[in-house]
Design a protein around this motif. Structure first.
Motif, mmCIF file in Angstrom:
data_model
loop_
_atom_site.group_PDB
_atom_site.id
_atom_site.type_symbol
_atom_site.label_atom_id
_atom_site.label_comp_id
_atom_site.label_asym_id
_atom_site.label_seq_id
_atom_site.Cartn_x
_atom_site.Cartn_y
_atom_site.Cartn_z
ATOM 1 N N LYS A 154 -25.341 72.480 0.728
ATOM 2 C CA LYS A 154 -24.265 73.264 1.356
ATOM 3 C C LYS A 154 -24.674 74.713 1.568
ATOM 4 O O LYS A 154 -24.412 75.301 2.628
ATOM 5 C CB LYS A 154 -22.993 73.213 0.488
ATOM 6 N N PHE A 155 -25.325 75.312 0.561
ATOM 7 C CA PHE A 155 -25.671 76.729 0.666
ATOM 8 C C PHE A 155 -26.771 76.942 1.703
ATOM 9 O O PHE A 155 -26.719 77.892 2.506
ATOM 10 C CB PHE A 155 -26.107 77.271 -0.698
ATOM 11 N N THR B 33 -25.159 76.613 5.068
ATOM 12 C CA THR B 33 -24.327 77.787 5.363
ATOM 13 C C THR B 33 -25.188 78.979 5.773
ATOM 14 O O THR B 33 -24.880 79.683 6.739
ATOM 15 C CB THR B 33 -23.466 78.152 4.129
ATOM 16 N N VAL B 34 -26.275 79.224 5.039
ATOM 17 C CA VAL B 34 -27.172 80.332 5.369
ATOM 18 C C VAL B 34 -27.790 80.108 6.746
ATOM 19 O O VAL B 34 -27.904 81.040 7.564
ATOM 20 C CB VAL B 34 -28.277 80.470 4.298
ATOM 21 N N MET B 35 -28.156 78.857 7.027
ATOM 22 C CA MET B 35 -28.814 78.559 8.292
ATOM 23 C C MET B 35 -27.900 78.854 9.486
ATOM 24 O O MET B 35 -28.309 79.504 10.453
ATOM 25 C CB MET B 35 -29.259 77.097 8.320
ATOM 26 N N VAL B 36 -26.642 78.393 9.423
ATOM 27 C CA VAL B 36 -25.743 78.611 10.561
ATOM 28 C C VAL B 36 -25.203 80.038 10.602
ATOM 29 O O VAL B 36 -24.715 80.490 11.636
ATOM 30 C CB VAL B 36 -24.566 77.603 10.557
ATOM 31 N N THR B 37 -25.288 80.750 9.462
ATOM 32 C CA THR B 37 -24.788 82.125 9.430
ATOM 33 C C THR B 37 -25.835 83.117 9.921
ATOM 34 O O THR B 37 -25.518 84.071 10.648
ATOM 35 C CB THR B 37 -24.358 82.501 7.995
ATOM 36 N N TYR B 38 -27.100 82.899 9.538
ATOM 37 C CA TYR B 38 -28.125 83.904 9.814
ATOM 38 C C TYR B 38 -29.205 83.454 10.806
ATOM 39 O O TYR B 38 -29.828 84.287 11.463
ATOM 40 C CB TYR B 38 -28.837 84.300 8.506
ATOM 41 N N ALA C 284 -18.261 79.751 9.394
ATOM 42 C CA ALA C 284 -19.095 78.646 8.919
ATOM 43 C C ALA C 284 -18.772 78.255 7.479
ATOM 44 O O ALA C 284 -18.595 77.069 7.154
ATOM 45 C CB ALA C 284 -20.572 79.021 9.041
ATOM 46 N N GLY C 285 -18.678 79.263 6.602
ATOM 47 C CA GLY C 285 -18.385 78.972 5.198
ATOM 48 C C GLY C 285 -17.054 78.282 5.021
ATOM 49 O O GLY C 285 -16.928 77.332 4.227
ATOM 50 N N LEU C 286 -16.030 78.729 5.769
ATOM 51 C CA LEU C 286 -14.705 78.110 5.649
ATOM 52 C C LEU C 286 -14.721 76.674 6.140
ATOM 53 O O LEU C 286 -14.125 75.780 5.519
ATOM 54 C CB LEU C 286 -13.692 78.930 6.454
ATOM 55 N N VAL C 287 -15.384 76.425 7.281
ATOM 56 C CA VAL C 287 -15.438 75.070 7.841
ATOM 57 C C VAL C 287 -16.174 74.127 6.895
ATOM 58 O O VAL C 287 -15.719 73.006 6.620
ATOM 59 C CB VAL C 287 -16.117 75.086 9.227
ATOM 60 N N ILE C 288 -17.311 74.572 6.381
ATOM 61 C CA ILE C 288 -18.098 73.738 5.471
ATOM 62 C C ILE C 288 -17.306 73.447 4.195
ATOM 63 O O ILE C 288 -17.262 72.309 3.707
ATOM 64 C CB ILE C 288 -19.449 74.417 5.164
ATOM 65 N N GLY C 289 -16.646 74.483 3.644
ATOM 66 C CA GLY C 289 -15.829 74.281 2.442
ATOM 67 C C GLY C 289 -14.683 73.321 2.670
ATOM 68 O O GLY C 289 -14.406 72.445 1.845
ATOM 69 N N ALA C 290 -14.009 73.447 3.829
ATOM 70 C CA ALA C 290 -12.872 72.569 4.135
ATOM 71 C C ALA C 290 -13.324 71.128 4.318
ATOM 72 O O ALA C 290 -12.669 70.191 3.835
ATOM 73 C CB ALA C 290 -12.160 73.069 5.382
ATOM 74 N N LEU C 291 -14.454 70.923 5.018
ATOM 75 C CA LEU C 291 -14.970 69.568 5.224
ATOM 76 C C LEU C 291 -15.347 68.907 3.901
ATOM 77 O O LEU C 291 -15.175 67.707 3.718
ATOM 78 C CB LEU C 291 -16.198 69.605 6.139
ATOM 79 N N PHE C 292 -15.873 69.705 2.971
ATOM 80 C CA PHE C 292 -16.281 69.160 1.673
ATOM 81 C C PHE C 292 -15.072 68.760 0.840
ATOM 82 O O PHE C 292 -15.109 67.746 0.121
ATOM 83 C CB PHE C 292 -17.129 70.192 0.926
ATOM 84 N N ILE C 293 -13.995 69.533 0.919
ATOM 85 C CA ILE C 293 -12.803 69.258 0.108
ATOM 86 C C ILE C 293 -11.960 68.126 0.688
ATOM 87 O O ILE C 293 -11.292 67.388 -0.045
ATOM 88 C CB ILE C 293 -11.963 70.545 -0.038
ATOM 89 N N LEU C 294 -11.995 67.937 2.012
ATOM 90 C CA LEU C 294 -11.138 66.950 2.667
ATOM 91 C C LEU C 294 -11.210 65.551 2.039
ATOM 92 O O LEU C 294 -10.169 64.914 1.824
ATOM 93 C CB LEU C 294 -11.476 66.888 4.159
ATOM 94 N N CYS D 257 -22.750 65.259 7.212
ATOM 95 C CA CYS D 257 -23.261 65.106 5.841
ATOM 96 C C CYS D 257 -22.432 65.911 4.840
ATOM 97 O O CYS D 257 -22.295 65.497 3.682
ATOM 98 C CB CYS D 257 -24.725 65.534 5.779
ATOM 99 N N VAL D 258 -21.896 67.059 5.255
ATOM 100 C CA VAL D 258 -21.014 67.820 4.360
ATOM 101 C C VAL D 258 -19.816 66.962 3.980
ATOM 102 O O VAL D 258 -19.447 66.865 2.796
ATOM 103 C CB VAL D 258 -20.542 69.130 5.032
#
Length: 637
Positions: free
Chosen positions: A44-45, A48-53, A65-75, A126-127
């Protein structure tokens, strides 16, 4: 009431919780969950770094990006927790673990392909799938331990798992950040690391011992909505357990606020760079891990929920102090890690973070152990699944509330302050709803900070089933010390006059102690007391009685009265003799030259007192004189 641990759980003694890592019943499971948590966070990290930077994705802005990845993981926790709880209760847990870790390999192969081809849709898929992996593993993670650990090992085992989880999270994020930052080939290294960790997890899972099904006849309900409601109803059947679920979910709310704000807090408030944000995560993780490990030491290797109020107090105190510590820091350009730690003003901030997370560890581990101990074995995993659903909802709520507060103009330190104050209110509310937490806290304080309290023969106190505890009566805090010695709640039969004593009377009413008066003084209260005592034993709980009928005036053992016989006539149960030692002459006892509680420092502070516990006496042979003889022997043991 079924609260027993599995018959498989051995009573093997070991020096401390780390010794579990040498035993097959724990070590393969520990390293399996450790590798899974590390892999989750590395993947995940790094993503996140890849799509952010590193990438320019028009439909996924870096700040989202961080919010979307976090939400997909919790869903998946919301969608599939109910189903995963059923699967864990129905099938052998070792089998479930191996299937889940095999699924992880397949997901990480897809993720490796996604990293190799820089496919953001594949990685987002995959997330979600890794969230599903964690959802399936969650109920196994906590339902496995009670089947393989004895009651005296449960707190230490949970502490190890919590410590391992946060260390794995930390290492996974650090590794993910370092690997993906390697020029040109970083994403390839991440791909290999993710698949490698999945293979390691599957290998260790192969050595997890069999953990038989607790409800093999269960019919799976595949409807997540109706099954979620059913899980909540199951959990609500035991109010202590259900409110403990709410308490754990609140801890995740509390922690999520801090973890989600670390990057912004480091940049906007502490004026530090990315390394400073990483330092905050390191300090927080070390604090949680340390607090989790301390639980076994502070609980005398029992499930000690008296630590929960202590944890809540520390969480609030240091969250509030973090607000004051972070106010008015001098502005600066992006401070490097070395520059940040060289400024003494920042040490208080780091100390507050370390201590609030340490107390969060003290808060959460006993709650997890209590849920495992008190949940009925046949649907323990489904109750843990209900906990995962609540955790997810509380974490989502924390993100929404923090977002609303930031939009409304609140600063990050102000949010920390509000969460610290809210924690005090929520914790107070939970402890009033479940007085057992508060009572155990008082007992813990008495046995650790007022007296140096040592228990001998504690293995004779049963962890399940009914029993009558009989003890000499030396002081006004005898009942509190017995509470501290027992891993389970005790219902006391006590002279109605003690309920008139300030503070102590309130505590005993909170403990649902049974008041008793003499037949001559109040015949109705006399009969009601024995009826209530018999009911306690019928329900499989512990009942305590002081057969002398009152606190000794001269320190000697008085004649035992026949009340215990009347109780056993109504409901038979084994009787366990106990003797409190070295309490006579202390502040809470009477003395020859005056009453109790009149000279606070009569014997100084932290004087040694003890409780000697004898072997159970079968109900069929119990007589007052025999019990008095056994207690007398324990007094000189």
């Amino acid at each position: 009431m079924s609260t027993s641990l599995s018959a498989q759980a051995p009573a093997t003694e070991h020096p401390n919780q780390f010794a579990l890592l040498k035993q097959r019943r724990f070590a393969p499971f520990f390293w399996t969950q450790f590798s899974g948590a590390a892999n989750d966070n590395l993947f995940k990290f790094a993503f996140t770094v890849m799509v952010t930077y590193q990438l320019q994705v028009a439909w996924l802005e870096p700040k989202m990006a961080g919010l979307v990845i976090g939400a997909l993981f919790i869903l998946p926790f919301l969608l599939f927790s109910a189903t995963s709880g059923q699967l864990t209760d129905k099938y052998d847990k070792a089998r479930v673990i191996r299937l889940v870790k095999s699924l992880e390999i397949a997901i990480m192969l897809l993720a490796a392909w996604g990293f190799w081809l820089v496919s953001v849709p594949a990685l987002l898929t995959c997330v979600f799938l890794m969230g599903l992996h964690s959802t399936l593993f969650g109920p196994v993670k906590y339902a496995y331990l009670p089947q393989h650990l004895a009651e005296r090992e449960l707190t230490g085992g949970n502490g190890m798992v919590e410590m391992g989880t946060f260390v794995a999270i930390l290492l996974g994020q650090v590794a993910g950040g370092l690997l993906v930052a390697v020029p040109e080939s970083g994403r390839h290294y991440v791909a290999f690391a993710c698949v490698g960790l999945a293979l390691i997890g599957r290998l260790t899972a192969q050595f997890v011992p069999a953990s038989p099904s607790t409800d093999p006849s269960l019919r799976i309900n595949w409807n997540p909505v109706t099954e979620t409601l059913r899980n909540m109803k199951l959990a609500h059947g035991n109010l202590v357990v259900f409110r403990s679920l709410l308490g754990i979910s609140w801890m995740w709310f509390f922690g999520a606020v801090f973890l989600s704000q670390f990057p912004s807090f480091a940049k906007e408030v502490l004026h530090g760079d990315e390394q400073v944000a990483s330092l905050l995560l390191v300090v927080f993780s070390i604090g949680i891990g340390t607090g989790s490990l301390l639980c076994e030491v502070l609980s005398r290797r029992h499930v000690e929920i008296g630590l929960v109020p202590l944890g809540a107090i520390g969480m609030s105190v240091f969250a509030v102090d973090l607000y004051f510590a972070s106010r008015g820091l001098p502005p600066a350009d992006a401070l490097t890690l070395t520059q940040f730690v060289s400024m003494p003003l920042h040490w208080r901030v780091m100390a507050d973070l370390a201590l609030l997370s340490l107390f969060a560890g003290l808060y959460s581990v006993p709650m997890y152990a209590l849920i495992q101990l008190r949940s009925q074995a046949s649907h323990r995993a489904r109750i843990i699944a209900a906990n995962n659903i609540l955790n997810a909802l509380f974490m989502i709520a924390s993100s929404v509330i923090a977002g609303v507060l930031l939009t409304a103009g609140a600063t990050i330190p102000q949010i920390f302050l509000l969460v610290g104050l809210a924690n005090a209110l929520v914790a107070s509310y939970i402890f009033l709803l479940v007085p057992e937490y508060l009572l155990r806290f008082v007992a813990w304080i008495a046995s650790h900070l007022i007296y140096r309290f040592k228990v001998a023969g504690e293995e004779n106190i049963p962890v399940q089933g009914a029993a009558v505890l009989v003890c000499n009566h030396v002081s006004f805090v005898d009942a509190i010390l017995l509470m501290a010695a027992s891993p389970r709640p005790i219902y006391f039969v006590m002279d109605h006059q003690i309920f008139k004593v300030p503070v102590l009377g309130w505590l005993f009413r909170l403990a649902k102690a049974i008041p008793i008066a003499s037949r001559k003084e109040d015949p109705a209260a006399y009969e009601a007391a024995f009826a209530a005592a018999a009911k306690v034993l019928r329900e499989g709980d512990l009942l305590a009685i002081f057969p002398e009928g009152g606190i000794t005036h001269d320190g000697t053992l008085q004649e035992f009265k026949g009340g215990v016989m009347k109780i056993l006539e109504r409901q038979a149960a084994p009787v366990i003799p106990m003797a409190l030692t070295n309490l006579w002459g202390s502040f809470f006892s009477r003395v020859e030259e005056g009453g109790a509680m009149v000279r606070p420092f009569r014997r100084g502070w932290l004087n040694r007192v003890g409780l000697n516990v004898g072997v159970p006496v079968p109900a069929a042979v119990v007589q007052p004189d025999l019990l008095r003889e056994r207690v007398g022997q324990l007094l000189v043991a």
